[in-house]
Design a protein around this motif. Structure first.
Motif, PDB file in Angstrom:
ATOM      1  N   ASN A   5       0.804  -1.201  -0.026  1.00 32.18           N
ATOM      2  CA  ASN A   5       0.003  -0.117   0.170  1.00 32.18           C
ATOM      3  C   ASN A   5       0.833   1.210  -0.034  1.00 32.18           C
ATOM      4  OD1 ASN A   5      -2.749  -0.884  -0.071  1.00 32.18           O
ATOM      5  ND2 ASN A   5      -2.559  -1.432   2.126  1.00 32.18           N
ATOM      6  N   GLY A   6       2.042   1.296   0.707  1.00 29.81           N
ATOM      7  CA  GLY A   6       2.703   2.316   0.863  1.00 29.81           C
ATOM      8  C   GLY A   6       3.239   2.670  -0.181  1.00 29.81           C
ATOM      9  N   VAL A   7       3.647   1.690  -1.109  1.00 33.24           N
ATOM     10  CA  VAL A   7       4.495   1.748  -2.373  1.00 33.24           C
ATOM     11  C   VAL A   7       3.455   2.114  -3.633  1.00 33.24           C
ATOM     12  CG1 VAL A   7       5.769   0.732  -4.285  1.00 33.24           C
ATOM     13  CG2 VAL A   7       6.361   0.035  -2.009  1.00 33.24           C
ATOM     14  N   THR A   8       2.462   1.394  -3.627  1.00 39.71           N
ATOM     15  CA  THR A   8       1.433   1.607  -4.539  1.00 39.71           C
ATOM     16  C   THR A   8       0.727   2.957  -4.583  1.00 39.71           C
ATOM     17  OG1 THR A   8      -0.274   0.205  -3.892  1.00 39.71           O
ATOM     18  CG2 THR A   8       1.237  -0.693  -5.397  1.00 39.71           C
ATOM     19  N   GLY A   9      -0.002   2.938  -3.250  1.00 44.44           N
ATOM     20  CA  GLY A   9      -1.100   4.113  -2.680  1.00 44.44           C
ATOM     21  C   GLY A   9      -1.585   4.698  -3.976  1.00 44.44           C
ATOM     22  N   LYS A  32       0.651  -8.661 -12.579  1.00 48.30           N
ATOM     23  CA  LYS A  32       0.393  -8.994 -11.025  1.00 48.30           C
ATOM     24  C   LYS A  32       0.455  -7.833 -10.217  1.00 48.30           C
ATOM     25  CE  LYS A  32       2.629 -13.753 -11.642  1.00 48.30           C
ATOM     26  NZ  LYS A  32       3.623 -14.422 -11.309  1.00 48.30           N
ATOM     27  N   LEU A  33       1.292  -6.904 -10.746  1.00 49.31           N
ATOM     28  CA  LEU A  33       1.394  -5.734  -9.743  1.00 49.31           C
ATOM     29  C   LEU A  33       0.148  -4.977  -9.851  1.00 49.31           C
ATOM     30  CD1 LEU A  33       3.220  -4.126  -8.031  1.00 49.31           C
ATOM     31  CD2 LEU A  33       3.948  -2.814 -10.145  1.00 49.31           C
ATOM     32  N   MET A  34      -0.651  -4.815 -10.797  1.00 51.92           N
ATOM     33  CA  MET A  34      -1.749  -4.142 -10.799  1.00 51.92           C
ATOM     34  C   MET A  34      -3.003  -5.071 -10.074  1.00 51.92           C
ATOM     35  SD  MET A  34      -3.702  -2.886 -14.601  1.00 51.92           S
ATOM     36  CE  MET A  34      -3.877  -4.361 -15.245  1.00 51.92           C
ATOM     37  N   VAL A  35      -2.776  -6.178 -10.270  1.00 47.72           N
ATOM     38  CA  VAL A  35      -3.973  -6.961  -9.412  1.00 47.72           C
ATOM     39  C   VAL A  35      -3.774  -6.839  -7.962  1.00 47.72           C
ATOM     40  CG1 VAL A  35      -4.766  -9.254  -9.018  1.00 47.72           C
ATOM     41  CG2 VAL A  35      -4.318  -8.752 -11.226  1.00 47.72           C
ATOM     42  N   GLU A  36      -2.411  -6.871  -7.677  1.00 51.62           N
ATOM     43  CA  GLU A  36      -2.139  -6.686  -6.234  1.00 51.62           C
ATOM     44  C   GLU A  36      -2.443  -5.123  -5.588  1.00 51.62           C
ATOM     45  OE1 GLU A  36      -1.300  -8.716  -3.780  1.00 51.62           O
ATOM     46  OE2 GLU A  36      -1.361 -10.259  -5.282  1.00 51.62           O
ATOM     47  N   GLN A  37      -2.338  -4.193  -6.690  1.00 50.66           N
ATOM     48  CA  GLN A  37      -2.839  -2.999  -6.263  1.00 50.66           C
ATOM     49  C   GLN A  37      -4.271  -2.813  -5.987  1.00 50.66           C
ATOM     50  OE1 GLN A  37      -2.267  -0.056  -9.327  1.00 50.66           O
ATOM     51  NE2 GLN A  37      -2.233   1.574  -7.778  1.00 50.66           N
ATOM     52  N   LYS A  45     -11.941   3.866   0.825  1.00 47.67           N
ATOM     53  CA  LYS A  45     -11.690   4.746  -0.500  1.00 47.67           C
ATOM     54  C   LYS A  45     -11.337   3.688  -1.771  1.00 47.67           C
ATOM     55  CE  LYS A  45      -9.810   8.425   2.290  1.00 47.67           C
ATOM     56  NZ  LYS A  45      -8.490   9.183   2.883  1.00 47.67           N
ATOM     57  N   PRO A  46     -12.337   3.038  -2.367  1.00 50.69           N
ATOM     58  CA  PRO A  46     -11.852   2.249  -3.059  1.00 50.69           C
ATOM     59  C   PRO A  46     -11.298   2.904  -4.667  1.00 50.69           C
ATOM     60  CG  PRO A  46     -14.265   2.386  -3.132  1.00 50.69           C
ATOM     61  CD  PRO A  46     -13.662   3.358  -1.981  1.00 50.69           C
ATOM     62  N   MET A  47     -10.808   2.129  -5.236  1.00 48.36           N
ATOM     63  CA  MET A  47      -9.890   2.828  -6.628  1.00 48.36           C
ATOM     64  C   MET A  47     -10.971   3.238  -7.321  1.00 48.36           C
ATOM     65  SD  MET A  47      -7.328   0.759  -9.083  1.00 48.36           S
ATOM     66  CE  MET A  47      -6.114   0.531  -7.972  1.00 48.36           C
ATOM     67  N   ASP A  48     -10.766   4.236  -8.051  1.00 49.47           N
ATOM     68  CA  ASP A  48     -11.555   5.040  -9.111  1.00 49.47           C
ATOM     69  C   ASP A  48     -11.678   4.115 -10.172  1.00 49.47           C
ATOM     70  OD1 ASP A  48     -13.041   6.415 -10.887  1.00 49.47           O
ATOM     71  OD2 ASP A  48     -11.822   8.162 -10.645  1.00 49.47           O
ATOM     72  N   SER A  49     -12.821   3.644 -10.519  1.00 51.36           N
ATOM     73  CA  SER A  49     -12.927   2.591 -11.951  1.00 51.36           C
ATOM     74  C   SER A  49     -12.239   3.189 -13.138  1.00 51.36           C
ATOM     75  CB  SER A  49     -14.459   2.161 -12.239  1.00 51.36           C
ATOM     76  OG  SER A  49     -14.939   3.481 -12.568  1.00 51.36           O
ATOM     77  N   THR A  50     -12.315   4.431 -13.327  1.00 54.62           N
ATOM     78  CA  THR A  50     -11.636   5.117 -14.363  1.00 54.62           C
ATOM     79  C   THR A  50     -10.222   4.988 -14.174  1.00 54.62           C
ATOM     80  OG1 THR A  50     -13.497   6.846 -14.343  1.00 54.62           O
ATOM     81  CG2 THR A  50     -11.390   7.406 -15.429  1.00 54.62           C
ATOM     82  N   GLN A  51      -9.610   5.046 -13.301  1.00 53.32           N
ATOM     83  CA  GLN A  51      -8.059   5.087 -13.031  1.00 53.32           C
ATOM     84  C   GLN A  51      -7.860   3.546 -13.492  1.00 53.32           C
ATOM     85  OE1 GLN A  51      -6.865   5.588  -9.004  1.00 53.32           O
ATOM     86  NE2 GLN A  51      -4.389   5.054  -9.473  1.00 53.32           N
ATOM     87  N   LEU A  56      -5.367  -0.216 -17.077  1.00 52.19           N
ATOM     88  CA  LEU A  56      -5.505  -1.530 -18.083  1.00 52.19           C
ATOM     89  C   LEU A  56      -5.281  -1.093 -19.721  1.00 52.19           C
ATOM     90  CD1 LEU A  56      -8.859  -3.229 -17.112  1.00 52.19           C
ATOM     91  CD2 LEU A  56      -6.623  -4.294 -16.969  1.00 52.19           C
ATOM     92  N   ALA A  57      -5.587   0.099 -19.715  1.00 51.23           N
ATOM     93  CA  ALA A  57      -4.965   0.830 -21.333  1.00 51.23           C
ATOM     94  C   ALA A  57      -3.623   0.991 -21.327  1.00 51.23           C
ATOM     95  CB  ALA A  57      -5.772   1.974 -21.412  1.00 51.23           C
ATOM     96  N   GLN A  58      -2.907   1.343 -20.085  1.00 55.77           N
ATOM     97  CA  GLN A  58      -1.486   1.304 -20.127  1.00 55.77           C
ATOM     98  C   GLN A  58      -0.745  -0.046 -20.504  1.00 55.77           C
ATOM     99  OE1 GLN A  58      -0.859   3.383 -16.299  1.00 55.77           O
ATOM    100  NE2 GLN A  58       0.690   4.718 -17.375  1.00 55.77           N
ATOM    101  N   PHE A  59      -1.510  -1.172 -19.993  1.00 55.02           N
ATOM    102  CA  PHE A  59      -0.974  -2.383 -20.121  1.00 55.02           C
ATOM    103  C   PHE A  59      -1.046  -2.856 -21.386  1.00 55.02           C
ATOM    104  CE2 PHE A  59      -1.825  -6.846 -20.106  1.00 55.02           C
ATOM    105  CZ  PHE A  59      -0.683  -7.533 -19.861  1.00 55.02           C
ATOM    106  N   SER A  60      -2.104  -2.539 -21.920  1.00 51.86           N
ATOM    107  CA  SER A  60      -2.655  -3.024 -23.588  1.00 51.86           C
ATOM    108  C   SER A  60      -1.671  -2.137 -24.439  1.00 51.86           C
ATOM    109  CB  SER A  60      -3.919  -2.784 -23.648  1.00 51.86           C
ATOM    110  OG  SER A  60      -4.548  -3.578 -23.164  1.00 51.86           O
ATOM    111  N   GLN A  61      -1.485  -0.875 -24.102  1.00 50.80           N
ATOM    112  CA  GLN A  61      -0.354  -0.167 -24.788  1.00 50.80           C
ATOM    113  C   GLN A  61       1.043  -0.505 -24.823  1.00 50.80           C
ATOM    114  OE1 GLN A  61      -0.413   3.939 -23.967  1.00 50.80           O
ATOM    115  NE2 GLN A  61       0.517   4.656 -25.829  1.00 50.80           N
ATOM    116  N   ILE A  62       1.623  -0.954 -23.867  1.00 54.62           N
ATOM    117  CA  ILE A  62       2.700  -1.543 -23.716  1.00 54.62           C
ATOM    118  C   ILE A  62       3.058  -2.983 -24.399  1.00 54.62           C
ATOM    119  CG2 ILE A  62       4.678  -2.511 -21.992  1.00 54.62           C
ATOM    120  CD1 ILE A  62       3.522  -0.377 -20.092  1.00 54.62           C
ATOM    121  N   ALA A  63       1.827  -3.758 -24.120  1.00 52.50           N
ATOM    122  CA  ALA A  63       2.007  -5.097 -24.993  1.00 52.50           C
ATOM    123  C   ALA A  63       2.130  -4.842 -26.581  1.00 52.50           C
ATOM    124  CB  ALA A  63       0.701  -5.737 -24.520  1.00 52.50           C
TER     125      ALA A  63
END
Length: 217
Positions: A5-9, A32-37, A45-51, A56-63
């Motif tokens: 949590n401290g790292v990802t935040g 894996k890192l994204m799932v753990e986050q 304070k759940p993660m914003d779905s937009t974020q 996910l879009a970042q992941f697809s773009q990198i691939a």
């Protein structure tokens, strides 16, 4: 989990990956890192779905970028191999290439096949041949020429009809309007592979790029 949590935040998996390690991560590590986050998020304070969708879009773009780079690398390797094969087929053939000099003697037969690039019709085209000291040994008058490559032959004789000594000779051509580019014919003795493909080793001329060939004689 608190450390995670401290790292990802509020940072993205890409930022967290850079913080956790200076090494390059694979696509699987990224996922894996994204799932753990997502699992380590604060329930209040759940993660914003937009974020999340953005990540996910970042992941697809990198691939997609990695796959595209791999495809480009494979294409470049294929083109280089094809260029080397095409160059090897020219060994022993006579080619016409741009050059302002030609070697006579020393393994090169006396006599030169050449050409002058005439951009437009000209009434008077001449080729001058000079020795290493800059002395003109022969002038060839090609007369009126239409636009295109105007061919000429030099028999290796000077203006007095005597064979010139072995050495490197400079060619220059011009008309009443402007200087013109000269071409020299020579036999392809071998190929020189480079990081970008292959060059031809042309007798009497030297190293020439494959794409500089004007004609195969």
């Amino acid at each position: 989990m608190n450390d995670l949590n401290g790292v990802t935040g509020s940072s993205s998996p890409l930022t967290a990956a850079a913080t956790l390690s200076g090494q390059q991560l694979t696509q699987q590590d990224f996922l894996k890192l994204m799932v753990e986050q997502y699992r380590a998020q604060d329930p209040t304070k759940p993660m914003d779905s937009t974020q999340f969708v953005g990540q996910l879009a970042q992941f697809s773009q990198i691939a997609a970028t990695q796959q595209m780079q791999t495809s480009f690398d494979q294409l470049a390797t294929s083109l280089q191999s094809d260029q080397v094969l095409r160059a090897s087929d020219l060994i022993g053939r006579q080619v016409l290439v741009p050059s302002s000099h030609v070697a006579i003697g020393g393994g090169t037969a006396a006599g030169v096949t050449g050409a002058v690039n005439v951009p437009g019709a000209s009434d008077d085209v001449r080729v001058s041949i000079a020795d290493a000291n800059g002395n003109t040994v022969r002038t060839i008058d090609l007369g009126a020429q239409p636009g295109g490559l105007a061919g000429f032959q030099w028999d290796g004789l000077d203006a007095d009809g005597k064979p010139v000594p072995a050495g490197l000779y400079t060619l220059s051509a011009g008309s009443a309007n402007a200087p013109l580019t000269t071409y020299v014919g020579g036999q392809v003795a071998g190929i020189d592979t480079t990081s970008t493909g292959a060059n031809l080793l042309v007798d009497g001329v030297g190293d020439v790029s494959l794409n500089q060939i004007a004609q195969i004689l």
